[in-house]
Design a protein around this motif. Structure first.
Motif, mmCIF file in Angstrom:
data_model
loop_
_atom_site.group_PDB
_atom_site.id
_atom_site.type_symbol
_atom_site.label_atom_id
_atom_site.label_comp_id
_atom_site.label_asym_id
_atom_site.label_seq_id
_atom_site.Cartn_x
_atom_site.Cartn_y
_atom_site.Cartn_z
ATOM 1 N N TRP A 1 0.842 -1.205 0.000
ATOM 2 C CA TRP A 1 0.000 0.000 0.000
ATOM 3 C C TRP A 1 0.869 1.243 0.000
ATOM 4 O O TRP A 1 0.651 2.176 -0.759
ATOM 5 C CB TRP A 1 -0.914 -0.004 1.232
ATOM 6 C CG TRP A 1 -1.641 1.284 1.402
ATOM 7 C CD1 TRP A 1 -2.733 1.695 0.719
ATOM 8 C CD2 TRP A 1 -1.287 2.344 2.299
ATOM 9 N NE1 TRP A 1 -3.101 2.948 1.127
ATOM 10 C CE2 TRP A 1 -2.230 3.381 2.098
ATOM 11 C CE3 TRP A 1 -0.287 2.515 3.246
ATOM 12 C CZ2 TRP A 1 -2.181 4.569 2.808
ATOM 13 C CZ3 TRP A 1 -0.245 3.693 3.954
ATOM 14 C CH2 TRP A 1 -1.180 4.717 3.742
ATOM 15 N N PHE A 2 1.898 1.224 0.844
ATOM 16 C CA PHE A 2 2.712 2.426 0.970
ATOM 17 C C PHE A 2 3.462 2.723 -0.333
ATOM 18 O O PHE A 2 3.465 3.856 -0.811
ATOM 19 C CB PHE A 2 3.705 2.282 2.127
ATOM 20 C CG PHE A 2 4.492 3.537 2.353
ATOM 21 C CD1 PHE A 2 3.900 4.646 2.958
ATOM 22 C CD2 PHE A 2 5.796 3.645 1.909
ATOM 23 C CE1 PHE A 2 4.606 5.815 3.135
ATOM 24 C CE2 PHE A 2 6.511 4.815 2.082
ATOM 25 C CZ PHE A 2 5.913 5.902 2.705
ATOM 26 N N ILE A 3 4.072 1.689 -0.895
ATOM 27 C CA ILE A 3 4.792 1.915 -2.161
ATOM 28 C C ILE A 3 3.820 2.356 -3.242
ATOM 29 O O ILE A 3 4.089 3.257 -4.025
ATOM 30 C CB ILE A 3 5.549 0.645 -2.580
ATOM 31 C CG1 ILE A 3 6.594 0.297 -1.525
ATOM 32 C CG2 ILE A 3 6.231 0.847 -3.930
ATOM 33 C CD1 ILE A 3 7.385 -0.945 -1.831
ATOM 34 N N GLY A 4 2.637 1.708 -3.243
ATOM 35 C CA GLY A 4 1.615 2.079 -4.218
ATOM 36 C C GLY A 4 1.202 3.527 -4.056
ATOM 37 O O GLY A 4 1.040 4.271 -5.021
ATOM 38 N N LEU A 5 1.071 3.937 -2.805
ATOM 39 C CA LEU A 5 0.661 5.310 -2.524
ATOM 40 C C LEU A 5 1.742 6.287 -2.985
ATOM 41 O O LEU A 5 1.458 7.298 -3.638
ATOM 42 C CB LEU A 5 0.414 5.476 -1.024
ATOM 43 C CG LEU A 5 -0.095 6.858 -0.612
ATOM 44 C CD1 LEU A 5 -1.545 7.002 -1.025
ATOM 45 C CD2 LEU A 5 0.055 7.063 0.882
ATOM 46 N N PHE A 6 2.984 5.954 -2.649
ATOM 47 C CA PHE A 6 4.085 6.818 -3.069
ATOM 48 C C PHE A 6 4.139 6.900 -4.595
ATOM 49 O O PHE A 6 4.326 7.974 -5.164
ATOM 50 C CB PHE A 6 5.404 6.278 -2.512
ATOM 51 C CG PHE A 6 6.570 7.147 -2.836
ATOM 52 C CD1 PHE A 6 6.713 8.389 -2.239
ATOM 53 C CD2 PHE A 6 7.520 6.736 -3.757
ATOM 54 C CE1 PHE A 6 7.785 9.207 -2.548
ATOM 55 C CE2 PHE A 6 8.600 7.550 -4.067
ATOM 56 C CZ PHE A 6 8.723 8.784 -3.459
#
Lengths: 682, 100
Positions: A417-422
């Motif tokens: 999720w975090f990488i996707g968000l970034f």
């Protein structure tokens, strides 16, 4: 009794168009060629719409048999077609977007040479893509798979007199071979263990099998090999390198093949094989990791690109990464949803970029653009919609699909999720960078002042022998003709509204799309996961009814991703609108890091050193000089030389001197007699 | 009765003379005569064996050899005349055009 819909007509229609234009098109006028191409691709679309209208009356999955193909004992493969919700969505995207891009291409390619060749290839591509989508077994799918690769190769190298285009075509083809190798091995494994390649039979055999949670087994191997194939076709790490180069092709090709349809074939294939992947958690994790890394990796490269099409190419790779991330976390329907919305907005982005390139007479460097907002208003507004869509700003299409992927990814691991968000933030940043650089500020190009120059290049490719008096460029920057604007507007409409069919529950919708695809991805899980008991694969919660987590949490996450998109917009606005000189200072400040990104992390160079050069050196040294020249050539040459030398020495026996002949005869006779005497005395 | 070995030795001597003459003579006519000598050497051994074994076929064979030799002589002499007319020599060492 299910009605026979004659599904085979759908792929055959574009094939007919390709055949007519291919064999007879040379004598046709441009109008006739365009009519044939549009007629057959439009007819395919109409046929798909007809099938869609009859869809509810069919029992799923609907398989239609056309003809037997391979019958070898137990093993059989037929020409038969497989229609379910998944293939219907793909059919609509391929024929719908395909038809629009055909339409656009008529305007875009009007002044180009090879008009008829172009549309032949384009229709051929449609045929193979529809075969891929409709195939009811892996082998027929593989035919389509290879066929779209061929069409892609032909179209990337469409301007084959240009070295870079020819090289890019080869690169795409060869890199795809690497992936296809994995695909083929997967097919062999399936044949060996299940004795069939039909989706029905393979899935029936797989469903009772347990998830390979403990040790990797057959399904993990098949899954990973299929993923190798998908990585090749869908430009994922490590096989993504061909896609940026593929931008050498005409822009409509980039839009249709290298953004909207062909490159999503890998996602389609993985989703189609979800039964296998769901039982191979390790393969699924690999898919998710590859997808996530690709999304981030390509997005960062996208920041520094200055060629408008290259930015979009890296953006495509990055978005495909999202789709694989979705598949990897078991949210196949979210992946397909993003595939569809991506087809709309990325197709539109490319077409609009083509329109921009058209307007500024073939310039692709964004540093030579700027301030085009008022000059090409239609292009500007449609591109704005697409940019907002890809940046994930509500209520545009990309927002819903991307948000769904991120939400599902979060449920598996916050890392995804975090990488996707970034990545979403980076995506938004580079897309608005493109938007600001192209449409705002002062015009930095030269197309206006050089409008009389006979040297300006048409579109994206200078071609040897292109007529100097080219149709484009008269009158400087100009809006595209209506045949190009209409598809832009239609796609803009779809980019705006396309996401509304998948509004999640947290926003007051009911996610029709997920529910529509539900039977495809749900049925097998119900049958399979029940029996597994202990195994709790990640898909279990995601594909079932809405997870127990409250809508409030989901809304917060939605808010965060919208914020990320807006932050990207704000940053791009600061850097490329307010302070256009700032990016250069930042770039200078970052130094090495910036250089690495500009040079695409030196991946091409790395591959050149690791694979290409050793391969060429090895081929030259061992295969060429060693085996070809020293063994094969040498055996033939030495055989000839040997015969030559032996005859040269023997020919002196034929001296013309009668008495020497007589001597030979006498010696021969003596030898025979001696032999016989010896035989007699034994 | 003369033992057969005598005939065979004479036949062998005749044949050897023929072979030697065939190999060392340069005149075509002489070579030709050497050939006849070899043929007759063989003929002698045929009739000797025919008499020894009371087999008629050996004698019949000799007639065949004679007929063929006569025909060969006729053709050969014709060729010799033709060669002499064109080359004005009967030395075989000078008639060596047929070579590589």
């Amino acid at each position: 009794m299910t009605p026979d819909l004659h599904l085979w007509i759908i792929p055959v229609l574009p094939l007919l168009g390709a055949a007519i234009n291919g064999f007879l098109g040379g004598k046709f006028s441009r109008q006739a060629v365009a009519s044939v191409a549009l007629l057959f691709s439009g007819a395919a679309f109409a046929m798909v719409l007809f099938v869609a209208s009859r869809f509810s009356s069919l029992s799923m999955p609907h398989v239609e048999f056309l003809a037997p193909w391979i019958r070898a004992g137990e093993f059989q493969v037929d020409f038969s077609f497989y229609l379910d919700q998944l293939s219907l969505v793909m059919l609509l995207v391929v024929t719908g977007v395909g038809f629009l891009i055909h339409f656009y291409a008529v305007g875009y390619m009007w002044e180009e040479g090879g008009f008829c060749r172009f549309f032949t290839y384009l229709n051929l591509f449609m045929f193979f893509m529809l075969t891929l989508v409709l195939a009811s077994n892996y082998l027929l799918m593989f035919i389509g798979w290879e066929g779209v690769g061929l069409a892609s190769y032909l179209l990337i190298g469409f301007w084959f007199t240009k070295d870079s285009a020819a090289a890019a075509g080869k690169k795409a083809f060869i890199v795809n071979r690497v992936g296809d190798f994995g695909f083929l091995i997967a097919l062999f494994l399936l044949i060996k263990h299940f004795g069939s390649l039909n989706f029905d039979q393979v899935f029936q055999s797989v469903i009772p099998m347990g998830a390979e949670t403990g040790a990797a087994g057959l399904l993990t191997a098949v899954g990973l090999l299929l993923m190798v194939g998908a990585a090749g076709k869908s430009a994922q790490i490590p096989l993504y390198v061909w896609l940026p180069d593929a931008m050498e092709g005409p822009t409509p090709v980039s839009a249709l093949i290298h953004a909207a349809t062909m490159v999503t074939a890998g996602v389609y294939m993985v989703s189609r094989s979800h039964v296998i992947f769901e039982r191979a958690p390790m393969a699924l994790t690999v898919v998710a990791i590859i997808g996530t890394l690709t999304a981030l990796f390509a997005a960062t490269i996208g920041i520094t690109q200055t060629d408008i099409k290259k930015v979009l190419a890296y953006s495509t790779i990055s978005q495909l990464g999202y789709m694989f991330m979705a598949c990897g976390v078991g949210a196949f329907s979210a992946g397909i949803f993003h595939l569809m919305t991506h087809a709309f907005f990325k197709g539109l982005l490319f077409l609009a970029a083509g329109s921009v390139i058209h307007a500024v007479s073939g310039e692709q460097d964004m540093r030579q653009m700027g301030g085009l907002r008022t000059k090409i208003p239609w292009t500007f507004w449609t591109m704005t919609i697409a940019t907002f869509a890809i940046a994930g700003i509500p209520p545009f299409a990309g927002f819903f699909s991307k948000d769904e992927i991120l939400w599902r990814a979060y449920q598996v691991s916050w890392v995804y999720w975090f990488i996707g968000l970034f990545t979403a933030f980076v995506t938004s940043f580079y897309m608005f960078r493109l938007w600001f650089m192209t449409f705002f500020g002062e015009y930095r190009g030269t197309a206006e002042s050089h409008e009389d120059s006979a040297h300006h290049l048409a579109h994206d490719g200078p071609r040897a022998g292109a007529p100097a008096a080219h149709g484009h460029g008269h009158g400087g920057i100009h809006e595209s003709p209506w045949v190009m604007v209409v598809p832009l507007v239609v796609l803009a409409f779809l980019s705006l509204t396309g996401g509304w069919i998948g509004v999640p529950g947290s926003l007051g919708g009911s996610n029709h799309f997920d529910r529509f695809l539900g039977p495809v991805f749900h049925s097998t899980i119900a049958a399979g996961a029940e029996g597994l008991g202990l195994a709790a694969p990640p898909h279990k919660e995601t594909e079932g009814p809405e997870p127990q987590t409250g809508h409030a949490t989901e809304l917060i996450f939605t808010g965060i991703s919208v914020l990320a998109g807006l932050l990207g917009f704000f940053l791009a606005w600061q850097l490329y609108y307010r302070n256009p000189q700032l990016p250069q200072q930042i770039a200078a400040g970052l130094g090495t890091l910036y250089n690495a990104v500009v040079h695409k992390y030196y991946i091409d160079e790395l591959y050149a050193t690791l694979f290409v050069k050793p391969l060429i050196a090895g081929s030259a040294l061992i295969l060429w000089h060693g085996i070809d020249q020293d063994v094969i050539d040498a055996s033939v040459d030495n055989g000839a030389h040997g015969a030559n030398e032996v005859s040269d020495s023997i020919r002196h026996m034929q001296s013309g001197n009668l008495r020497s002949y007589a001597g030979w005869v006498a010696a021969g006779a003596a030898a025979v007699i001696a032999y016989m005497v010896w035989m007699g005395t034994r | 009765m003369v033992p057969i070995s005598y005939y065979l030795i004479l036949s062998g001597i005749l044949f050897a003379c023929g072979v030697t003459g065939f190999l060392i003579k340069r005149n075509i006519i002489s070579i030709f005569m050497s050939i006849e000598l070899m043929l007759n050497g063989v003929n002698l051994s045929f009739v000797a064996f025919a008499a020894q074994w009371h087999a008629l076929s050996g004698q019949i064979f000799v007639f065949f050899v004679m007929v063929v030799a006569a025909a060969e002589t006729a053709v050969g002499l014709a060729i010799i005349i033709a060669v002499y007319r064109t080359r004005e020599t009967l030395n075989v060492d000078q008639v060596d055009l047929l070579k590589l």
